[in-house]
Scaffold this motif. Sequence first.
Motif, PDB file in Angstrom:
ATOM      1  N   ALA A  80       0.809  -1.226   0.000  1.00  0.00           N
ATOM      2  CA  ALA A  80       0.000   0.000   0.000  1.00  0.00           C
ATOM      3  C   ALA A  80       0.847   1.284   0.000  1.00  0.00           C
ATOM      4  CB  ALA A  80      -0.982  -0.008   1.171  1.00  0.00           C
ATOM      5  N   PRO A  81       1.881   1.406   0.872  1.00  0.00           N
ATOM      6  CA  PRO A  81       2.682   2.650   0.816  1.00  0.00           C
ATOM      7  C   PRO A  81       3.425   2.807  -0.508  1.00  0.00           C
ATOM      8  CG  PRO A  81       3.147   1.423   2.824  1.00  0.00           C
ATOM      9  CD  PRO A  81       2.308   0.549   1.971  1.00  0.00           C
ATOM     10  N   LEU A  82       3.805   1.661  -1.118  1.00  0.00           N
ATOM     11  CA  LEU A  82       4.505   1.755  -2.402  1.00  0.00           C
ATOM     12  C   LEU A  82       3.565   2.264  -3.492  1.00  0.00           C
ATOM     13  CD1 LEU A  82       6.547  -1.581  -2.264  1.00  0.00           C
ATOM     14  CD2 LEU A  82       7.322   0.735  -1.755  1.00  0.00           C
ATOM     15  N   LEU A  83       2.309   1.806  -3.447  1.00  0.00           N
ATOM     16  CA  LEU A  83       1.318   2.336  -4.397  1.00  0.00           C
ATOM     17  C   LEU A  83       1.097   3.828  -4.150  1.00  0.00           C
ATOM     18  CD1 LEU A  83      -1.484  -0.377  -4.712  1.00  0.00           C
ATOM     19  CD2 LEU A  83      -0.046   0.529  -6.535  1.00  0.00           C
ATOM     20  N   GLY A  84       1.044   4.187  -2.861  1.00  0.00           N
ATOM     21  CA  GLY A  84       0.902   5.609  -2.508  1.00  0.00           C
ATOM     22  C   GLY A  84       2.069   6.427  -3.053  1.00  0.00           C
ATOM     23  N   LEU A  85       3.274   5.827  -2.972  1.00  0.00           N
ATOM     24  CA  LEU A  85       4.464   6.505  -3.495  1.00  0.00           C
ATOM     25  C   LEU A  85       4.378   6.655  -5.013  1.00  0.00           C
ATOM     26  CD1 LEU A  85       7.272   7.659  -2.824  1.00  0.00           C
ATOM     27  CD2 LEU A  85       8.193   5.363  -3.123  1.00  0.00           C
ATOM     28  N   MET A  86       3.820   5.617  -5.668  1.00  0.00           N
ATOM     29  CA  MET A  86       3.647   5.709  -7.125  1.00  0.00           C
ATOM     30  C   MET A  86       2.695   6.858  -7.470  1.00  0.00           C
ATOM     31  SD  MET A  86       2.582   2.711  -9.783  1.00  0.00           S
ATOM     32  CE  MET A  86       0.823   2.802  -9.592  1.00  0.00           C
ATOM     33  N   THR A 126      -2.710  10.267  -2.442  1.00  0.00           N
ATOM     34  CA  THR A 126      -2.326   8.850  -2.594  1.00  0.00           C
ATOM     35  C   THR A 126      -1.344   8.418  -1.504  1.00  0.00           C
ATOM     36  OG1 THR A 126      -0.674   9.544  -4.215  1.00  0.00           O
ATOM     37  CG2 THR A 126      -2.757   8.702  -5.068  1.00  0.00           C
ATOM     38  N   THR A 127      -0.441   9.304  -1.126  1.00  0.00           N
ATOM     39  CA  THR A 127       0.478   8.984  -0.025  1.00  0.00           C
ATOM     40  C   THR A 127      -0.303   8.778   1.266  1.00  0.00           C
ATOM     41  OG1 THR A 127       2.167  10.361  -1.050  1.00  0.00           O
ATOM     42  CG2 THR A 127       2.517   9.762   1.237  1.00  0.00           C
ATOM     43  N   GLN A 128      -1.247   9.658   1.526  1.00  0.00           N
ATOM     44  CA  GLN A 128      -2.056   9.561   2.742  1.00  0.00           C
ATOM     45  C   GLN A 128      -2.873   8.272   2.766  1.00  0.00           C
ATOM     46  OE1 GLN A 128      -5.198  12.479   3.152  1.00  0.00           O
ATOM     47  NE2 GLN A 128      -4.764  12.683   5.338  1.00  0.00           N
ATOM     48  N   ILE A 129      -3.549   7.961   1.649  1.00  0.00           N
ATOM     49  CA  ILE A 129      -4.380   6.752   1.606  1.00  0.00           C
ATOM     50  C   ILE A 129      -3.501   5.506   1.723  1.00  0.00           C
ATOM     51  CG2 ILE A 129      -5.938   5.385   0.162  1.00  0.00           C
ATOM     52  CD1 ILE A 129      -7.050   7.986  -0.962  1.00  0.00           C
ATOM     53  N   GLY A 130      -2.332   5.529   1.090  1.00  0.00           N
ATOM     54  CA  GLY A 130      -1.415   4.386   1.188  1.00  0.00           C
ATOM     55  C   GLY A 130      -1.047   4.095   2.630  1.00  0.00           C
ATOM     56  N   LEU A 131      -0.771   5.138   3.403  1.00  0.00           N
ATOM     57  CA  LEU A 131      -0.423   4.953   4.818  1.00  0.00           C
ATOM     58  C   LEU A 131      -1.648   4.530   5.637  1.00  0.00           C
ATOM     59  CD1 LEU A 131       1.983   7.990   5.304  1.00  0.00           C
ATOM     60  CD2 LEU A 131       2.591   5.567   5.169  1.00  0.00           C
ATOM     61  N   ILE A 132      -2.814   5.100   5.317  1.00  0.00           N
ATOM     62  CA  ILE A 132      -4.045   4.729   6.044  1.00  0.00           C
ATOM     63  C   ILE A 132      -4.367   3.253   5.830  1.00  0.00           C
ATOM     64  CG2 ILE A 132      -6.560   5.066   6.051  1.00  0.00           C
ATOM     65  CD1 ILE A 132      -6.010   8.051   5.546  1.00  0.00           C
ATOM     66  N   VAL A 133      -4.106   2.733   4.625  1.00  0.00           N
ATOM     67  CA  VAL A 133      -4.348   1.309   4.342  1.00  0.00           C
ATOM     68  C   VAL A 133      -3.280   0.451   5.017  1.00  0.00           C
ATOM     69  CG1 VAL A 133      -4.414  -0.423   2.503  1.00  0.00           C
ATOM     70  CG2 VAL A 133      -5.557   1.765   2.174  1.00  0.00           C
ATOM     71  N   ALA A 134      -2.024   0.908   4.974  1.00  0.00           N
ATOM     72  CA  ALA A 134      -0.908   0.068   5.413  1.00  0.00           C
ATOM     73  C   ALA A 134      -0.835  -0.109   6.928  1.00  0.00           C
ATOM     74  CB  ALA A 134       0.406   0.666   4.916  1.00  0.00           C
ATOM     75  N   ILE A 135      -1.035   0.958   7.692  1.00  0.00           N
ATOM     76  CA  ILE A 135      -0.780   0.898   9.138  1.00  0.00           C
ATOM     77  C   ILE A 135      -1.710  -0.101   9.836  1.00  0.00           C
ATOM     78  CG2 ILE A 135      -0.848   2.244  11.282  1.00  0.00           C
ATOM     79  CD1 ILE A 135       0.248   4.618   9.573  1.00  0.00           C
ATOM     80  N   PRO A 136      -3.035  -0.014   9.678  1.00  0.00           N
ATOM     81  CA  PRO A 136      -3.876  -1.034  10.326  1.00  0.00           C
ATOM     82  C   PRO A 136      -3.672  -2.427   9.731  1.00  0.00           C
ATOM     83  CG  PRO A 136      -5.232   0.505   9.069  1.00  0.00           C
ATOM     84  CD  PRO A 136      -3.845   1.012   9.033  1.00  0.00           C
ATOM     85  N   GLY A 137      -3.328  -2.493   8.428  1.00  0.00           N
ATOM     86  CA  GLY A 137      -3.083  -3.802   7.801  1.00  0.00           C
ATOM     87  C   GLY A 137      -1.882  -4.497   8.414  1.00  0.00           C
ATOM     88  N   LEU A 138      -0.795  -3.745   8.638  1.00  0.00           N
ATOM     89  CA  LEU A 138       0.393  -4.329   9.270  1.00  0.00           C
ATOM     90  C   LEU A 138       0.091  -4.749  10.707  1.00  0.00           C
ATOM     91  CD1 LEU A 138       3.196  -1.948   7.965  1.00  0.00           C
ATOM     92  CD2 LEU A 138       2.940  -4.377   7.442  1.00  0.00           C
ATOM     93  N   PHE A 139      -0.669  -3.906  11.415  1.00  0.00           N
ATOM     94  CA  PHE A 139      -1.035  -4.245  12.794  1.00  0.00           C
ATOM     95  C   PHE A 139      -1.845  -5.546  12.835  1.00  0.00           C
ATOM     96  CE2 PHE A 139      -4.234  -4.119  16.153  1.00  0.00           C
ATOM     97  CZ  PHE A 139      -3.421  -4.031  17.279  1.00  0.00           C
ATOM     98  N   MET A 140      -2.867  -5.638  11.980  1.00  0.00           N
ATOM     99  CA  MET A 140      -3.724  -6.832  11.977  1.00  0.00           C
ATOM    100  C   MET A 140      -2.953  -8.067  11.488  1.00  0.00           C
ATOM    101  SD  MET A 140      -6.525  -6.032  13.328  1.00  0.00           S
ATOM    102  CE  MET A 140      -7.345  -7.597  13.035  1.00  0.00           C
TER     103      MET A 140
END
Length: 200
Positions: free
Chosen positions: A117-123, A157-171
């Motif tokens: 997700a963060p990589l997509l946000g970076l793209m 896109t950077t913001q959404i990438g982080l919003i998707v990634a952080i709870p995903g990594l936690f879960m």
Amino acid sequence: MFVSSGWFEQVVSYFDAGGCVTVLLMGLSIWMWTLIIVKLKEIYTYRRTEIPLNECFVRLKQGRDIPGWQGQLIKNFVSRRSFEPEIDQKLLHTLACKYYLAIERHIKTILVLAGTAPLLGLMGTVTGMIASFEVISLFGTGNAKALSSGISEALITTQIGLIVAIPGLFMGNFLLRRAEQLKARIKRFCNSLMVEMMSS
């Protein structure tokens, strides 16, 4: 309706400003959370149907049904055992490995999706900045509206990438810990079952 139509329009406008990368991120998020819910349900089912070892062996001696994975494992073991300790030990290990694989299934995929997700946000950031520079090359810095759309795409896109990634990594890490605990309980159960079968 408790939610005003203005709120919905703002959300649509926000995702629209992020460009096509936002659609990819939303698809990735839906896929990841579907897998998370499936795994949570599976692990909960394993835990809910599990009974204490003593009760399990009492039921086994009385010929009563044993619920859940414990009953399935015992049924498979009893139907295929050879009464040779070494062969039975290997059989039990093989049966337990099938449960290990089932428990671990999808967890690595969840972690990979969360890491992507963060990589997509970076793209999205890169494509947004390229769009901004193209506007600058065509119109200079005078066209603020066109310039801001590229910057918005980059930031959203950077913001959404982080919003998707952080709870995903936690879960993903939460599920990984639960899976390891469950595997340890299955291993203890198999060891106790082998001792019980050898003594009976």
